[in-house]
Design a protein around this motif. Structure first.
Motif, PDB file in Angstrom:
ATOM      1  N   PHE A  41     -10.497   1.647   0.270  1.00 20.54           N
ATOM      2  CA  PHE A  41     -11.824   1.657  -0.338  1.00 20.54           C
ATOM      3  C   PHE A  41     -12.867   1.947   0.731  1.00 20.54           C
ATOM      4  CE2 PHE A  41     -10.304  -2.563   0.553  1.00 20.54           C
ATOM      5  CZ  PHE A  41     -11.317  -3.167   1.276  1.00 20.54           C
ATOM      6  N   LYS A  47     -17.580  -4.286  -0.931  1.00 18.69           N
ATOM      7  CA  LYS A  47     -16.282  -3.918  -1.527  1.00 18.69           C
ATOM      8  C   LYS A  47     -15.204  -4.923  -1.119  1.00 18.69           C
ATOM      9  CE  LYS A  47     -17.912  -0.123  -3.265  1.00 18.69           C
ATOM     10  NZ  LYS A  47     -18.363  -0.112  -4.634  1.00 18.69           N
ATOM     11  N   ILE A  97     -13.462  -2.369  -9.262  1.00 15.39           N
ATOM     12  CA  ILE A  97     -14.237  -2.170  -8.045  1.00 15.39           C
ATOM     13  C   ILE A  97     -14.440  -0.675  -7.836  1.00 15.39           C
ATOM     14  CG2 ILE A  97     -14.332  -2.527  -5.546  1.00 15.39           C
ATOM     15  CD1 ILE A  97     -12.341  -4.884  -5.973  1.00 15.39           C
ATOM     16  N   VAL A 100     -12.314   2.111  -5.283  1.00 17.46           N
ATOM     17  CA  VAL A 100     -11.032   1.645  -4.751  1.00 17.46           C
ATOM     18  C   VAL A 100      -9.904   2.589  -5.180  1.00 17.46           C
ATOM     19  CG1 VAL A 100     -10.348   0.116  -6.639  1.00 17.46           C
ATOM     20  CG2 VAL A 100      -9.661  -0.419  -4.328  1.00 17.46           C
TER      21      VAL A 100
END
Length: 103
Positions: A41, A47, A97, A100
């Motif tokens: 990511f 994150k 997320i 990712v």
């Protein structure tokens, strides 16, 4: 939704993909057990926090590594999961997320 590597999900319904993944997990794993996840990511602190939050109620270990140019982070997580549904549930949480990539 995040990109899943090692699986061609293009044109595939996400729920069908997770259903298929669950079947494969049940065939090849002896739950409960430690399950290994790998993610890449953008190298943004938020994150990483989101990743920690996805595994908040799970016993896990994590190691992270910056890419050569520091643009990305890779994370290897070994988590104790109860069954295939638990594995899929964690993948779904992480898929929320932004940015990712799941390996």
């Amino acid at each position: 939704m995040s990109k899943l590597l090692n699986a061609d999900t293009s044109g595939q319904d996400p729920e069908e993909f997770y259903r298929s993944l669950k079947e494969k997990l049940e065939e090849n794993h002896n739950f409960p057990e430690d399950y290994h996840y790998k993610f890449i990511f953008p190298n943004e602190h938020t994150k990483l926090i989101e990743l920690y939050q996805a595994f908040d109620k799970v016993k896990y270990t994590i190691s992270t590594r910056e890419s050569k140019n520091a643009k990305y982070l890779s994370a290897s997580i070994t988590a104790f999961v109860l069954d295939a549904n638990h594995v899929v549930e964690l993948y779904k949480k992480v898929s929320e997320i932004e940015g990712v990539i799941m390996l």
